[in-house]
Design an enzyme around this catalytic site. Structure first.
Site, PDB file in Angstrom:
ATOM      1  N   LYS A  70       0.825  -1.204   0.000  1.00  0.00           N
ATOM      2  CA  LYS A  70       0.000   0.000   0.000  1.00  0.00           C
ATOM      3  C   LYS A  70       0.866   1.264   0.000  1.00  0.00           C
ATOM      4  CE  LYS A  70      -2.359  -1.393   3.627  1.00  0.00           C
ATOM      5  NZ  LYS A  70      -1.860  -2.793   3.722  1.00  0.00           N
ATOM      6  N   THR A  71       1.885   1.289   0.844  1.00  0.00           N
ATOM      7  CA  THR A  71       2.772   2.455   0.881  1.00  0.00           C
ATOM      8  C   THR A  71       3.526   2.584  -0.439  1.00  0.00           C
ATOM      9  OG1 THR A  71       3.054   2.229   3.274  1.00  0.00           O
ATOM     10  CG2 THR A  71       4.684   3.547   2.103  1.00  0.00           C
ATOM     11  N   ASP A 115      -1.553   6.725   6.203  1.00  0.00           N
ATOM     12  CA  ASP A 115      -1.504   5.295   6.506  1.00  0.00           C
ATOM     13  C   ASP A 115      -2.406   4.990   7.702  1.00  0.00           C
ATOM     14  OD1 ASP A 115      -0.745   2.687   6.220  1.00  0.00           O
ATOM     15  OD2 ASP A 115       1.196   2.911   7.197  1.00  0.00           O
ATOM     16  N   THR A 164      -5.787  -1.406   6.832  1.00  0.00           N
ATOM     17  CA  THR A 164      -5.849  -2.858   6.954  1.00  0.00           C
ATOM     18  C   THR A 164      -7.221  -3.307   7.432  1.00  0.00           C
ATOM     19  OG1 THR A 164      -4.952  -2.682   9.201  1.00  0.00           O
ATOM     20  CG2 THR A 164      -3.372  -3.070   7.428  1.00  0.00           C
ATOM     21  N   ARG A 223       6.639  -8.219   1.326  1.00  0.00           N
ATOM     22  CA  ARG A 223       7.519  -7.766   2.412  1.00  0.00           C
ATOM     23  C   ARG A 223       8.224  -8.959   3.053  1.00  0.00           C
ATOM     24  NH1 ARG A 223       4.546  -4.416   6.809  1.00  0.00           N
ATOM     25  NH2 ARG A 223       4.535  -2.886   5.119  1.00  0.00           N
TER      26      ARG A 223
END
Length: 347
Positions: A70-71, A115, A164, A223
């Site tokens: 997302k980032t 975020d 999330t 990640r």
């Protein structure tokens, strides 16, 4: 500690080189982004159409589990628009004044990335409604009967929100996003490509089979794939002359207790306690956490979602239960009533 605060604390304690490592591997454009093909195509249309019209794009909401990019996508949006990116987070905006201070510095066409946007305070959310829709906010000066609202005009900008837990977002806030993207877990083939790309950026010699091995154990999350790659790289440099083949990758991942499905020490401890100590359940999450020596939030947020995805664990009104697949993965005999219990008590 709140589960999300726990995650934030863990990230805050990450070594600077770990954060630098992840930042160096982030794709810079949509063409470099591996996976998420549907979202990538939809987002490209949104950005290209806005650019062709000479206007700022609609606000974008990115939803999905941690670690899916997302980032990274927020950074790509700013890069594709050649616009400054301003970053903040929901927990950092606890008062309307916090948001007003951020908005007062927004320039035309800027991208504001928030975020964990669902964790903003309610007064700040209400201020954001007006800013997103009308590009203006009313700043209240003073208190009581003498308070005065001063309108603050904001140049057109784009909010990119990441969450999330999309279900926790108020309806009025969700409605103000012109485009919502739900990020899905990555397929092994995509993770294989991500590992190869990351290895290339790191000048790491790696075989195709080794990259596939790492990708298959990455829980569908880029990640995690990059973090496992770093651990394998360490192992290869110390014990294998710097080259990573399938045997080296397998040995490294076994050393770090990541099995062929991506389960780690905590995951297997939860399954073992559930199957062996409690006969497959049902058992409460707090009891299960005590049995493995972890906090309830740790088990609930870090282990359970992946075990549920694999079909090893089921959440029921009476507690957690192990499915036949969990027994089989541990190499244990499946009790005769395990399958019946799983289906009869499932939510």
């Amino acid at each position: 500690m709140d589960p999300e605060e726990y995650t934030d604390a863990v990230f805050a304690e990450a070594l600077p080189e770990e954060r630098a490592f992840e930042a160096a591997l982030r794709p810079k454009t949509l063409d470099e982004l591996v996976g998420q093909d549907r979202v990538r195509e939809q987002l490209a249309l949104v950005l290209d159409a806005a650019t062709a019209r000479g206007r700022t794009p609609d606000h974008v909401l990115l939803s999905g589990p941690p670690g899916l990019g997302k980032t990274t996508i927020a950074m790509i949006i700013a890069n594709q628009l050649a616009a400054p990116l301003r970053l903040t987070s929901g927990p950092a905006i606890q008062h309307a004044g916090d948001l007003a201070a951020i908005l007062s510095g927004i320039g035309e066409g800027d991208v504001l990335f928030i975020d964990e946007i669902h964790r903003m305070s309610r007064p700040a959310e209400e201020l954001l409604y007006m800013a997103m829709e009308d590009f203006r906010v009313d700043v209240v000066v003073g208190k009581g009967p003498g308070a005065t609202a001063i309108p603050l005009e904001i140049p057109p900008f784009t909010v990119v929100g990441a969450t999330t837990r999309a279900g926790l977002l108020p309806g009025p806030l969700r409605d103000r996003f012109g485009f919502t993207a739900q990020l899905d877990y990555y397929e092994p083939a995509d993770l294989h490509r991500i590992v190869l790309r990351s290895a290339s950026l790191l000048d790491l010699s790696i075989d195709d089979d080794a990259a596939r091995e790492i990708g298959s154990r990455s829980r569908g999350t880029p990640r995690i794939a990059n973090r496992l790659l770093r651990r394998v790289r360490d192992y290869a440099e110390v014990r294998a002359g710097g080259h990573v083949d399938r045997a080296v990758a397998h040995a490294a991942l076994e050393l770090y207790e990541v099995d062929e499905l991506g389960l780690d020490r905590l995951d297997r401890a939860v399954l073992h306690a559930l199957c062996v100590s409690f006969g497959g359940g049902p058992v409460g999450i707090s009891t299960l956490a005590v049995a493995v020596g972890e906090e309830r939030e740790t088990v609930e947020e870090l282990a359970e979602p992946f075990l549920v995805r694999l079909g090893f664990l089921a959440r029921t009104p009476r507690g957690r239960i192990a499915t036949p697949a969990a027994w089989q993965h541990l190499g244990l005999s499946v009790p005769s009533d395990a399958a019946q219990l799983s289906f009869d008590d499932a939510d």
